[in-house]
Design a protein around this motif. Structure first.
Motif, PDB file in Angstrom:
ATOM      1  N   ASP A 201      16.125  -1.490   9.065  1.00 27.81           N
ATOM      2  CA  ASP A 201      14.818  -0.836   9.184  1.00 27.81           C
ATOM      3  C   ASP A 201      14.911   0.577   9.742  1.00 27.81           C
ATOM      4  O   ASP A 201      13.916   1.278   9.846  1.00 27.81           O
ATOM      5  CB  ASP A 201      13.863  -1.693  10.021  1.00 27.81           C
ATOM      6  CG  ASP A 201      14.431  -2.020  11.386  1.00 27.81           C
ATOM      7  OD1 ASP A 201      15.665  -1.837  11.565  1.00 27.81           O
ATOM      8  OD2 ASP A 201      13.674  -2.434  12.269  1.00 27.81           O
ATOM      9  N   LYS A 202      16.132   1.015  10.094  1.00 27.37           N
ATOM     10  CA  LYS A 202      16.303   2.376  10.625  1.00 27.37           C
ATOM     11  C   LYS A 202      16.789   3.359   9.578  1.00 27.37           C
ATOM     12  O   LYS A 202      16.825   4.564   9.810  1.00 27.37           O
ATOM     13  CB  LYS A 202      17.338   2.357  11.757  1.00 27.37           C
ATOM     14  CG  LYS A 202      16.820   1.833  13.064  1.00 27.37           C
ATOM     15  CD  LYS A 202      17.818   2.187  14.143  1.00 27.37           C
ATOM     16  CE  LYS A 202      17.263   1.915  15.515  1.00 27.37           C
ATOM     17  NZ  LYS A 202      18.309   2.070  16.522  1.00 27.37           N
ATOM     18  N   VAL A 203      17.240   2.836   8.426  1.00 26.22           N
ATOM     19  CA  VAL A 203      17.827   3.727   7.416  1.00 26.22           C
ATOM     20  C   VAL A 203      17.031   3.643   6.114  1.00 26.22           C
ATOM     21  O   VAL A 203      16.227   2.739   5.927  1.00 26.22           O
ATOM     22  CB  VAL A 203      19.313   3.371   7.141  1.00 26.22           C
ATOM     23  CG1 VAL A 203      20.141   3.449   8.405  1.00 26.22           C
ATOM     24  CG2 VAL A 203      19.448   1.987   6.511  1.00 26.22           C
ATOM     25  N   LEU A 204      17.277   4.600   5.236  1.00 25.22           N
ATOM     26  CA  LEU A 204      16.684   4.547   3.896  1.00 25.22           C
ATOM     27  C   LEU A 204      17.809   4.620   2.873  1.00 25.22           C
ATOM     28  O   LEU A 204      18.724   5.440   3.004  1.00 25.22           O
ATOM     29  CB  LEU A 204      15.760   5.742   3.675  1.00 25.22           C
ATOM     30  CG  LEU A 204      14.280   5.620   4.029  1.00 25.22           C
ATOM     31  CD1 LEU A 204      13.557   6.911   3.653  1.00 25.22           C
ATOM     32  CD2 LEU A 204      13.637   4.431   3.306  1.00 25.22           C
ATOM     33  N   GLY A 205      17.741   3.766   1.846  1.00 22.33           N
ATOM     34  CA  GLY A 205      18.748   3.812   0.793  1.00 22.33           C
ATOM     35  C   GLY A 205      18.585   5.069  -0.048  1.00 22.33           C
ATOM     36  O   GLY A 205      19.548   5.750  -0.388  1.00 22.33           O
ATOM     37  N   LEU A 206      17.341   5.363  -0.355  1.00 25.42           N
ATOM     38  CA  LEU A 206      17.038   6.538  -1.172  1.00 25.42           C
ATOM     39  C   LEU A 206      15.703   7.109  -0.691  1.00 25.42           C
ATOM     40  O   LEU A 206      14.711   6.378  -0.637  1.00 25.42           O
ATOM     41  CB  LEU A 206      16.979   6.097  -2.639  1.00 25.42           C
ATOM     42  CG  LEU A 206      17.055   7.120  -3.761  1.00 25.42           C
ATOM     43  CD1 LEU A 206      18.213   8.085  -3.567  1.00 25.42           C
ATOM     44  CD2 LEU A 206      17.235   6.395  -5.101  1.00 25.42           C
ATOM     45  N   SER A 207      15.702   8.385  -0.319  1.00 25.26           N
ATOM     46  CA  SER A 207      14.498   9.041   0.189  1.00 25.26           C
ATOM     47  C   SER A 207      13.388   9.016  -0.857  1.00 25.26           C
ATOM     48  O   SER A 207      13.675   8.989  -2.058  1.00 25.26           O
ATOM     49  CB  SER A 207      14.804  10.508   0.516  1.00 25.26           C
ATOM     50  OG  SER A 207      15.784  10.599   1.506  1.00 25.26           O
TER      51      SER A 207
ATOM     52  N   ALA B 171      14.077   3.615  -1.941  1.00 26.42           N
ATOM     53  CA  ALA B 171      14.801   2.340  -1.878  1.00 26.42           C
ATOM     54  C   ALA B 171      15.105   2.012  -0.424  1.00 26.42           C
ATOM     55  O   ALA B 171      15.531   2.891   0.341  1.00 26.42           O
ATOM     56  CB  ALA B 171      16.083   2.420  -2.683  1.00 26.42           C
ATOM     57  N   VAL B 172      14.854   0.771  -0.040  1.00 22.71           N
ATOM     58  CA  VAL B 172      15.217   0.317   1.302  1.00 22.71           C
ATOM     59  C   VAL B 172      16.453  -0.573   1.200  1.00 22.71           C
ATOM     60  O   VAL B 172      16.878  -0.965   0.110  1.00 22.71           O
ATOM     61  CB  VAL B 172      14.041  -0.416   1.998  1.00 22.71           C
ATOM     62  CG1 VAL B 172      12.871   0.530   2.219  1.00 22.71           C
ATOM     63  CG2 VAL B 172      13.604  -1.641   1.208  1.00 22.71           C
ATOM     64  N   VAL B 173      17.022  -0.856   2.366  1.00 21.69           N
ATOM     65  CA  VAL B 173      18.338  -1.488   2.421  1.00 21.69           C
ATOM     66  C   VAL B 173      18.199  -2.890   3.007  1.00 21.69           C
ATOM     67  O   VAL B 173      17.331  -3.139   3.835  1.00 21.69           O
ATOM     68  CB  VAL B 173      19.245  -0.590   3.303  1.00 21.69           C
ATOM     69  CG1 VAL B 173      20.556  -1.253   3.636  1.00 21.69           C
ATOM     70  CG2 VAL B 173      19.485   0.748   2.603  1.00 21.69           C
ATOM     71  N   ASN B 174      19.051  -3.788   2.562  1.00 20.60           N
ATOM     72  CA  ASN B 174      19.036  -5.160   3.068  1.00 20.60           C
ATOM     73  C   ASN B 174      19.955  -5.275   4.289  1.00 20.60           C
ATOM     74  O   ASN B 174      20.974  -4.601   4.366  1.00 20.60           O
ATOM     75  CB  ASN B 174      19.505  -6.096   1.945  1.00 20.60           C
ATOM     76  CG  ASN B 174      19.254  -7.546   2.262  1.00 20.60           C
ATOM     77  OD1 ASN B 174      20.006  -8.166   3.019  1.00 20.60           O
ATOM     78  ND2 ASN B 174      18.191  -8.090   1.707  1.00 20.60           N
TER      79      ASN B 174
END
Ligand code: OGA
Ligand code: NI
Length: 360
Positions: A226-232, A293-296
């Motif tokens: 929840d702290k990172v983004l896969g793709l802005s 895109a968010v990350v798992n």
């Protein structure tokens, strides 16, 4: 004419982390995400997950092609492009064996040791190959993704230097997948012309030769997902995009009515979205929607985005036939200038597209 992307003259800053996957592995013990990947803006955005009324429209290619249902399905297609800018395409006719093969080959490529992936690394000032895009400064926040980007069509624009040879079937599989998607996009463009009430040739001439590139995305798992983004957040600077989830991990979100909405793709469906070029050509009738895109937190996620682009040597502006009813809402821009501008701008939602709007 190889090296089509040379024309873009982009200068991305080299990242000292050659692979986010390696970063992800290295923090598995501590769980501490390096600061340059930590995004403060995410918390502020509410996310809706598959709430009622938010299911992506489903478009059935077999109905589009069947004279009995075609008219009805074309109307559905048009309203999906206008209201959502996104839809899921089912019964697209892609060979199931080919889909299994491309999924297997991509998964194998990303599981290779880093040195082997670096055999096709994006060179300084380049665009094609394995690495990262849209990095312009050392201070910038970075996306949690490794990518493989290739020009795939027309065939004379391919630069095989960047096409992986491992696994050995990869090049052949990419070639076949590229052709099938070009055919699907040509069919869709005809149905869109019908829906828009414009001459097919007027629409298709912008996409002459069906120029295409692919961006294969590898999002490593992240313990603090929840702290990172896969793709802005971004829109795609192309005609339309076909996204295939290589494994069954969700992560695509689209911005609708000011909120982020998680896309749940149906099994076997291609997620299709309208890009900036089609929004401009249709004078804003079809929408290029912001997505990210968010990350798992414990599973890797892999996707393949096929971009059908405008022919570089054309001008991009609202179709003349659509201007009979009203004024142009967008500037007319040269194809090369448009794409250069897209890659030179940071991925920031609809900002670049908005800059091409006319004040009216
Ligand atoms: C892209 C994209 C979304 C995803 O590559 O342009 O929007 O879910 N990808 O990988
Ligand atoms: Ni995109």
């Amino acid at each position: 004419m190889a090296e089509i992307f040379d024309k873009m003259e982009v200068e991305f800053v080299r990242q000292e982390d050659e692979s986010v996957q390696v970063v992800a592995d290295s923090i598995r013990e501590t769980g501490e995400v390096p600061e340059k990947y930590v995004r403060s803006e995410i918390k502020a955005d509410p996310v809706i997950v598959g709430a009622e009324g938010y299911n992506l429209p489903v478009i059935d290619m077999s109905r589009l092609l069947n004279p009995e249902f075609s008219e009805e399905e074309i109307a559905k297609l048009g309203s999906a492009c206008e209201q959502w800018g996104f839809f899921q395409l089912v019964n697209h006719g892609l060979d199931q064996g080919l889909l299994q093969q491309i999924k297997a080959d991509i998964t194998k490529f990303f599981s290779l040791p880093l040195e082997e992936k670096l055999a096709v690394a994006i060179p300084p000032n380049g665009m094609e190959g394995f690495g990262h895009h849209f990095v312009f400064s050392e201070e910038q926040k970075l996306d949690w993704v490794d990518l493989l980007f290739l020009a795939t069509r027309p065939i004379e624009h391919r630069n095989l230097t960047f096409w992986p040879t491992k696994p050995s079937t990869f090049r052949d599989t990419l070639d076949k997948y590229s052709l099938e998607l070009a055919n699907v996009s040509a069919q869709l463009l005809k149905f869109m012309a019908n829906n828009l009430g414009v001459d097919q040739e007027a629409l298709l001439s912008t996409f002459k030769g069906l120029p295409q590139s692919m961006r294969i995305n590898y999002y490593p798992p992240c313990s603090q997902a929840d702290k990172v983004l896969g793709l802005s957040p971004h829109t795609d600077g192309v005609g339309m995009t076909f996204l295939l989830q290589v494994n069954d991990v969700e992560g695509l979100q689209i911005r609708k009515d000011g909120k982020w909405f998680s896309v749940q793709a149906m099994n076997g469906a291609l997620v299709v979205n309208i890009g900036d070029v089609l929004e401009i050509l249709t004078n804003g009738r079809y929408k290029s929607i912001e997505h990210r895109a968010v990350v798992n937190s414990n599973k890797e996620r892999i996707t393949i985005a096929v971009f059908q682009s405008a022919h570089l040597f054309c001008t991009i502006g609202p179709l003349q036939e659509l201007l009979k009813a009203g004024k142009a809402h967008y500037k007319v821009i040269d194809g090369v200038e448009f794409t250069k501008g897209y890659f030179a701008a940071k991925l920031e939602g609809r900002r670049y597209l908005e800059s091409l709007k006319l004040d009216i």
